[in-house]
Each structure stands twice: as structure tokens, then as C-alpha cells.
Motif scaffolding. Structure first.
Motif, PDB file in Angstrom:
ATOM      1  N   GLU A 373      -8.033  -3.980   0.883  1.00 32.17           N
ATOM      2  CA  GLU A 373      -7.330  -5.233   1.157  1.00 32.17           C
ATOM      3  C   GLU A 373      -6.826  -5.880  -0.129  1.00 32.17           C
ATOM      4  O   GLU A 373      -5.651  -6.273  -0.232  1.00 32.17           O
ATOM      5  CB  GLU A 373      -8.268  -6.192   1.891  1.00 32.17           C
ATOM      6  CG  GLU A 373      -7.656  -7.559   2.177  1.00 32.17           C
ATOM      7  CD  GLU A 373      -8.653  -8.514   2.795  1.00 32.17           C
ATOM      8  OE1 GLU A 373      -8.285  -9.682   2.998  1.00 32.17           O
ATOM      9  OE2 GLU A 373      -9.799  -8.098   3.068  1.00 32.17           O
ATOM     10  N   ALA A 377      -2.982  -6.137  -1.523  1.00 31.78           N
ATOM     11  CA  ALA A 377      -2.361  -7.437  -1.793  1.00 31.78           C
ATOM     12  C   ALA A 377      -1.782  -7.485  -3.204  1.00 31.78           C
ATOM     13  O   ALA A 377      -0.684  -8.011  -3.421  1.00 31.78           O
ATOM     14  CB  ALA A 377      -3.384  -8.547  -1.607  1.00 31.78           C
ATOM     15  N   SER A 381       2.244  -7.927  -3.882  1.00 30.50           N
ATOM     16  CA  SER A 381       2.786  -9.040  -4.660  1.00 30.50           C
ATOM     17  C   SER A 381       3.474  -8.563  -5.925  1.00 30.50           C
ATOM     18  O   SER A 381       4.497  -9.127  -6.331  1.00 30.50           O
ATOM     19  CB  SER A 381       1.661 -10.026  -5.018  1.00 30.50           C
ATOM     20  OG  SER A 381       1.246 -10.750  -3.892  1.00 30.50           O
ATOM     21  N   SER A 529       4.264 -18.161  -0.411  1.00 32.24           N
ATOM     22  CA  SER A 529       3.507 -16.994   0.061  1.00 32.24           C
ATOM     23  C   SER A 529       2.727 -17.318   1.322  1.00 32.24           C
ATOM     24  O   SER A 529       2.704 -16.525   2.277  1.00 32.24           O
ATOM     25  CB  SER A 529       2.548 -16.522  -1.035  1.00 32.24           C
ATOM     26  OG  SER A 529       3.250 -16.168  -2.204  1.00 32.24           O
ATOM     27  N   GLN A 530       2.094 -18.472   1.348  1.00 34.18           N
ATOM     28  CA  GLN A 530       1.251 -18.819   2.483  1.00 34.18           C
ATOM     29  C   GLN A 530       2.071 -19.118   3.734  1.00 34.18           C
ATOM     30  O   GLN A 530       1.653 -18.801   4.854  1.00 34.18           O
ATOM     31  CB  GLN A 530       0.377 -20.029   2.132  1.00 34.18           C
ATOM     32  CG  GLN A 530      -0.657 -20.371   3.188  1.00 34.18           C
ATOM     33  CD  GLN A 530      -1.822 -21.139   2.599  1.00 34.18           C
ATOM     34  OE1 GLN A 530      -2.318 -20.826   1.534  1.00 34.18           O
ATOM     35  NE2 GLN A 530      -2.264 -22.167   3.301  1.00 34.18           N
ATOM     36  N   ALA A 533       4.566 -15.485   4.513  1.00 36.16           N
ATOM     37  CA  ALA A 533       4.010 -14.130   4.524  1.00 36.16           C
ATOM     38  C   ALA A 533       4.133 -13.515   5.915  1.00 36.16           C
ATOM     39  O   ALA A 533       3.788 -14.145   6.916  1.00 36.16           O
ATOM     40  CB  ALA A 533       2.548 -14.157   4.098  1.00 36.16           C
ATOM     41  N   GLN A 537       0.616  -8.598   6.321  1.00 36.58           N
ATOM     42  CA  GLN A 537       0.822  -8.452   4.883  1.00 36.58           C
ATOM     43  C   GLN A 537       0.345  -9.729   4.195  1.00 36.58           C
ATOM     44  O   GLN A 537       0.775 -10.825   4.550  1.00 36.58           O
ATOM     45  CB  GLN A 537       2.297  -8.200   4.553  1.00 36.58           C
ATOM     46  CG  GLN A 537       2.841  -6.898   5.084  1.00 36.58           C
ATOM     47  CD  GLN A 537       2.438  -5.715   4.220  1.00 36.58           C
ATOM     48  OE1 GLN A 537       1.773  -5.866   3.203  1.00 36.58           O
ATOM     49  NE2 GLN A 537       2.843  -4.520   4.635  1.00 36.58           N
ATOM     50  N   GLU A 538      -0.546  -9.585   3.232  1.00 32.50           N
ATOM     51  CA  GLU A 538      -1.067 -10.729   2.503  1.00 32.50           C
ATOM     52  C   GLU A 538      -0.632 -10.662   1.048  1.00 32.50           C
ATOM     53  O   GLU A 538      -0.987  -9.718   0.343  1.00 32.50           O
ATOM     54  CB  GLU A 538      -2.599 -10.769   2.561  1.00 32.50           C
ATOM     55  CG  GLU A 538      -3.160 -11.471   3.765  1.00 32.50           C
ATOM     56  CD  GLU A 538      -4.654 -11.741   3.619  1.00 32.50           C
ATOM     57  OE1 GLU A 538      -5.270 -11.176   2.687  1.00 32.50           O
ATOM     58  OE2 GLU A 538      -5.197 -12.506   4.416  1.00 32.50           O
ATOM     59  N   VAL A 542      -2.569 -15.535  -1.388  1.00 29.93           N
ATOM     60  CA  VAL A 542      -3.161 -15.786  -0.072  1.00 29.93           C
ATOM     61  C   VAL A 542      -4.478 -15.032   0.070  1.00 29.93           C
ATOM     62  O   VAL A 542      -5.465 -15.556   0.602  1.00 29.93           O
ATOM     63  CB  VAL A 542      -2.178 -15.388   1.042  1.00 29.93           C
ATOM     64  CG1 VAL A 542      -2.796 -15.588   2.416  1.00 29.93           C
ATOM     65  CG2 VAL A 542      -0.896 -16.202   0.923  1.00 29.93           C
ATOM     66  N   ALA A 543      -4.523 -13.796  -0.425  1.00 32.84           N
ATOM     67  CA  ALA A 543      -5.759 -13.017  -0.352  1.00 32.84           C
ATOM     68  C   ALA A 543      -6.869 -13.670  -1.168  1.00 32.84           C
ATOM     69  O   ALA A 543      -8.035 -13.703  -0.741  1.00 32.84           O
ATOM     70  CB  ALA A 543      -5.499 -11.593  -0.847  1.00 32.84           C
ATOM     71  N   HIS A 546      -8.180 -16.703   0.704  1.00 32.62           N
ATOM     72  CA  HIS A 546      -8.979 -16.282   1.849  1.00 32.62           C
ATOM     73  C   HIS A 546     -10.374 -15.849   1.412  1.00 32.62           C
ATOM     74  O   HIS A 546     -11.359 -16.097   2.127  1.00 32.62           O
ATOM     75  CB  HIS A 546      -8.279 -15.144   2.593  1.00 32.62           C
ATOM     76  CG  HIS A 546      -7.142 -15.596   3.444  1.00 32.62           C
ATOM     77  ND1 HIS A 546      -6.292 -14.735   4.109  1.00 32.62           N
ATOM     78  CD2 HIS A 546      -6.692 -16.840   3.750  1.00 32.62           C
ATOM     79  CE1 HIS A 546      -5.388 -15.418   4.771  1.00 32.62           C
ATOM     80  NE2 HIS A 546      -5.602 -16.711   4.570  1.00 32.62           N
TER      81      HIS A 546
END
Length: 592
Positions: A373, A377, A381, A529-530, A533, A537-538, A542-543, A546
Motif C-alpha cells: 500500500e 502510494a 505520487s 490529493s484528498q 484522488a 488510488q491513494e 493521503v496514505a 490514513h
């Protein structure tokens, strides 16, 4: 004998010349307009979604968001309840941050420009580091320190509740935003201090005025820079989303940008309410700029002349040097050092329980590097940041060249105004406009199916990066004469080869800096991004948030440390390659 009846007189000759001059002037304006029209249209396309989004607050039915053709109810809703508290908090935070940042920046500018403070180059370098770092990184550093299961809690064995209440409250929010605004205020004030002569100080000292009186005498002279610093930091603070999504949200301290994101993130999305908040944000920014302009009206600040003498640096004694270094070092320790320590310590701590120094390790880094994950990400990016940076440099170079060529004409002024408006737009407002516009049924009817796609995310990134790149490149490209290209073409070079051989070496430094700024700003960008997105797809920012919300502090901190370190290495490699590849005559200018 010569017949002069058919020879034009002086008046007719002057009239013909005037006609040719007017025709040439009209021809030049038409050519400039034709060259600039595509970029005016492109800038308008970037801003049209925002215009449609703002329109929905006063006419929901026009855009299929309600039954009223004209209404003020979204504004009434904003001015009541928790949104009214968010508005008041945003106003107070903006004022507090602007005042604090301006005071700190004035002290830093005075010490670095007017005294023999040690390490002046280092302090300026740290200001640039503070300028390039996203605001939410500093917020995350403080968060990792004072969280209930954060660094201090696990190392000390007790919960830092009092410090957490301070950091997650108005004081912490104002401090982070003010420290982020200090570089902007410093740039506005230091330029005036650098050019101001010493005759005013000499006159004050001649009349027996002490240091405090001399400072009070010089303060009004610095009014343009101080008012500019206040306006810029206020606008940046109330438009910031990173702090609103981290410190303010965890401390139940609502801000307007966070409230906009909540209004859009609910189901169904309340676009009229978010639009009304956008209007209020723009109004506050406009009021700040208006206050700056009115404060300067009717006053003259022309202090430079041919008799201006260079200012002498005040030599600091041992005590003065120690006091100055303590103050400057303390500021950077709180603004950069403590958040960096929080991120580094959180990345080295194990997953749970009280720890000792022997328990520190690289497990979080191994976990991140083996996490599909997080690695996905980061790669996602990085690809989008590279695409955005390349597009911003190419389009920004062409737009900057068009802006420099037509700067005196009406088309150039329109393009300049559109680019400035795009720079002043808050990122959360820009992203909200893209969500609303490309989610309308008419967009699908026209075959524009961009909502929820990576393409729309890249467009949002480009809308944020392109105006700054165009403004940055317009100066250096405007200094390049067309005669360079003509000379290269005369010697048989094709158009592309003539540009790369004659022009590129002269502007390579600006192009590299524009690419680096666009890449670094996009890689860790949060609000766009938030909000934009695509599902599944993160982006990296954002990842990381989270991971923080899931209380996996170590993974989020480790990824942050890795990304910041990799970004620093990338900047160093790019500037090193630039120094090696450019001609020796251009090295100092490009790297400076």
C-alpha cells in the motif's frame, strides 16, 4: 522646372507617418493578442470550474443543486452554528498568525541584514527549507510527539495531556501557521532592509536617540514590507488545509477549509454550503489585500536616492551574539527541529508499549518498504508529480514567454491577472470547483468523463503548479532576446536546435528550479490529493494521513522521513548536475 503640385507637403507627410505608426501598432497588438489568446483561454479553463462552483451558492437551481434560482440561505447557514464558529476561528487564527509571523520575520531580517549574526547563510537556508515543506508535515511532527500513544507518552511513560491540549488548540494551530508564514514575511521585509541606507539611523543617533527610539523611527519606513507581510501571511493562513486536517481536526478546533472539505465529503455533498464558505474565504483574502492597499494610499516611501549610503552592520558583542543565536536557534528548533525529531523518533519506535533506547530500530522502515500500500502510494505520487512538473515547466515556459512579450498590452494584463488570481486561490477551493464542475450531468453529456479519474487529479495538480511556474519563468525568459534565435537560425540551425543551443543554457537554472518546486509541491500536496484522488488510488499524502488516523504512527513517520530524505537527495543531485552541465559563465547565476 520641377512641378511641385503633386509633391506631398509636410503636413501630409506627417499624417502618412502617423497612419503607418498606428497601423504598425495595431498590427503588433493583433499579433500579441493572437499569441496570448490560447493562454488566456487555458488560464480561464483552469478558473472556470471555480467560477461555476462559486455560482452555486447564489443560484443552486441553475446548476441542478436546488430549487431556488436566487437565494442567500447558504450564507445564512454558514453564519450560524458550527460553521460560524469555524469562520470566527479562521479569522482569529489568520490575524494571530500574521502578527506573530511578521514580528518574527522582522527580527530575523534585522539580525541577518543589519548585524554580524553568525551563520547568516545557514539561517537563510533553513528559511528556504521551511518554505518548501508542506504545512501538514510540521503538524504531523508535533502530532507524533503528543499523541496518546505518541513519542513522549511511550518514552516518558506518562501521557502529556497538558502539552497535547496546547498543541491541538488555538496556540498550536497559530504557531504552525505563523512559522510557515515567516519565510513569506521575511522575503517582504528583508528586501527593504537591504536597500535602506544608514542616514536615518545616523540622524537619529546624532540627535541623541537611543536604540529603541531609532527602531521606532525606522518602523514607519518599513511599512510597505510590513503590510505586505501581514497580508500575505493572513491569506496563506486562512487558506491552509494541512493544519486544518491535522492539528485543528484532532483538537476539535474547526477551520473554514476543513469545514469545506466536510461539506463536500458528506453524502450527499452540500455544494451550496461549501460554495458559500469559498466566497467567505475569498472575501477575507480580498479584505486583507484591500487593507494593505489603503494603508499605503497618500503616503510616500521614496527613501532611496543617489546620496543613499550603504548601511553598516551592527557588531554584536559576546552577549548580543549569544542572545541573538539563542533566539534564532530557538525559533528554528521549534519550527523545524522539534517536528523533525517527532517524525524521526516515531519512525524508530516499535509498534507498542513503553520503550527504551535499546528498543529503537528500523522495523518501521522495513515494514514501509515491504508494504504494498505505501510503496504503491509513493510510486503513484512520484509519477504524477513528475508528469505535473514536466507539464508545468513546458506550459509555464511558453506562457511565461507570452506574458513577457505582451506585458505592456491588454492581453498580457489579462493573462497576468488570471495567473495572479489562480495563485491566490486556496487549494481546497480549487479542488472543490473541479469536483463540482466535472460531476455535473452536462459534463457527461459533453463526453467529459473526468470525475473520479487520475486525469482530473493531474489537472488539479497542474492548475496549482502552472501559475507559479509561469510567473517564475516569465522574468528569465523575458530577458532573452529574439536576436539569439535569429543568429542561430542564420547559421543554419533548425528551430529546435537553435532554441536548445542558444536559449536553453541561459534559462536552464530557472527551468530546473521551476521543475523542482512543482515536483516537491505536488509530491506531498494534501487538499487536492484528498479531494480529487480516484477510487482505489491513494496519493502519498493521503496514505500518510490514513496511517495517522489508524494510529500506525511508526509507518506514517517512516514513510515521511524516507520521502523528505529522498526529496533532499533529488534536489542536491539536480543542482549538482546543473552545475556540471551548464557553461562555467552561467554556473553561479543558475545555482544562486
Amino acid at each position: 522646372m520641377i512641378d511641385t503640385s503633386l509633391t506631398p507637403g509636410p503636413r501630409a507627410t506627417r499624417g502618412a507617418r502617423a497612419s503607418r505608426t498606428r497601423a504598425d501598432d495595431l498590427r503588433r497588438r493583433a499579433v500579441g493578442l493572437v499569441r496570448t489568446l490560447p493562454w488566456i483561454g487555458f488560464a480561464a479553463v483552469l478558473l472556470l470550474p471555480v467560477g461555476g462552483f462559486l455560482l452555486v451558492a447564489v443560484s443552486p437551481r441553475l446548476l441542478g443543486q436546488g430549487d431556488a434560482w436566487f437565494t442567500w440561505s447558504p450564507f445564512q447557514q454558514v453564519l450560524s452554528g458550527w460553521t460560524a464558529r469555524a469562520l470566527v476561528d479562521t479569522l482569529l487564527v489568520g490575524l494571530g498568525s500574521a502578527l506573530l509571523a511578521t514580528v518574527v520575520a522582522l527580527a530575523l531580517a534585522w539580525l541577518t541584514e543589519r548585524t554580524t549574526l553568525a551563520g547568516r547563510g545557514l539561517w537563510r537556508l533553513l528559511l528556504w527549507a521551511l518554505l518548501l515543506a508542506p504545512s501538514y508535515l510540521e503538524s504531523l511532527g508535533w502530532t507524533w510527539l503528543v499523541e496518546p500513544q505518541g513519542v513522549l507518552s511511550r518514552v516518558l511513560g506518562q501521557d502529556p495531556a497538558a502539552l497535547r491540549a496546547l498543541v491541538f488548540g488555538p496556540a498550536g494551530v497559530i504557531w504552525v501557521l505563523a512559522s510557515r508564514g515567516v519565510p513569506f514575511a521575511y522575503l517582504a521585509v528583508s528586501a527593504l532592509l537591504r536597500g535602506m541606507g544608514r542616514e536615518f539611523e545616523d540622524a537619529a543617533r546624532t540627535h541623541g536617540t537611543g536604540r529603541l527610539g531609532t527602531f521606532r523611527l525606522l518602523l514607519p519606513i518599513l511599512a510597505p514590507g510590513l503590510w505586505a507581510a501581514l497580508a500575505i501571511v493572513f491569506a496563506e493562513s486562512i487558506s491552509d488545509f494541512g493544519v486544518a486536517a491535522t492539528l485543528a481536526s484532532q483538537g476539535s478546533f474547526p477551520l473554514l477549509t476543513g469545514a469545506m472539505e466536510q461539506a463536500i465529503g458528506t453524502f450527499p455533498a452540500d455544494f451550496p454550503l461549501a460554495s458559500a464558505m469559498g466566497w467567505l474565504l475569498l472575501t477575507l483574502v480580498a479584505l486583507a489585500l484591500l487593507a494593505q492597499r489603503r494603508s499605503m494610499r497618500g503616503r510616500s516611501f521614496q527613501i532611496l536616492s543617489g546620496r543613499t549610503r550603504p548601511a553598516r552592520r551592527t557588531r554584536l558583542g559576546r552577549r548580543g551574539q549569544l542572545a541573538a543565536l539563542t533566539g534564532v536557534g530557538g525559533f528554528f528548533l521549534l519550527a523545524l527541529g522539534v517536528p523533525a525529531f517527532g517524525a524521526a523518533a516515531a519512525s524508530l519506535l516499535p509498534s507498542g508499549g513503553k520503550v527504551s533506547s535499546a528498543a529503537l530500530g528500523l522495523d518501521n522502515f522495513r515494514h514501509v518498504l515491504h508494504s504494498t500500500e505505501m510503496v504503491s502510494a509513493l510510486g503513484y505520487s512520484a509519477r504524477l508529480a513528475a508528469i505535473t512538473a514536466c507539464a508545468a515547466v513546458v506550459l509555464g515556459a511558453v506562457a511565461g514567454r507570452a506574458l513577457a512579450r505582451s506585458s505592456g498590452g491588454r492581453a498580457g494584463r489579462v493573462l497576468d491577472m488570471l495567473l495572479l488570481a489562480a495563485i491566490a486561490l486556496p487549494s481546497v477551493l480549487l479542488a472543490s470547483g473541479y469536483i463540482f464542475t466535472y460531476n455535473l450531468p452536462i459534463a457527461s453529456d459533453l463526453g467529459i468523463d473526468l470525475y473520479g479519474t487520475t486525469t482530473l487529479l493531474v489537472l488539479g495538480y497542474l492548475a496549482g503548479a502552472l501559475p507559479s511556474a509561469a510567473r517564475l519563468l516569465s522574468g528569465s525568459l523575458g530577458q532573452v532576446s529574439d536576436q539569439l534565435l535569429w543568429a542561430a537560425r542564420t547559421h543554419g540551425r533548425p528551430a529546435a536546435s537553435a532554441w536548445t543551443g542558444a536559449v536553453l543554457p541561459l534559462v536552464a537554472g530557472s527551468l530546473v528550479w521551476a521543475w523542482l518546486i512543482a515536483f516537491c509541491g505536488t509530491l506531498l500536496e494534501l487538499p487536492i490529493s484528498q479531494l480529487l484522488a480516484p477510487p482505489g488510488q491513494e496519493p502519498l499524502s493521503v496514505a500518510i494521513t490514513h496511517q495517522l488516523q489508524g494510529y500506525d504512527l511508526g509507518a506514517g513517520a517512516a514513510m515521511t522521513v524516507l520521502v523528505v530524505a529522498a526529496t533532499v537527495v533529488l534536489i542536491a543531485l539536480a543542482l549538482g548536475a546543473l552545475r556540471l552541465l551548464l557553461p562555467a559563465a552561467r554556473r553561479m547565476e543558475a545555482v544562486a
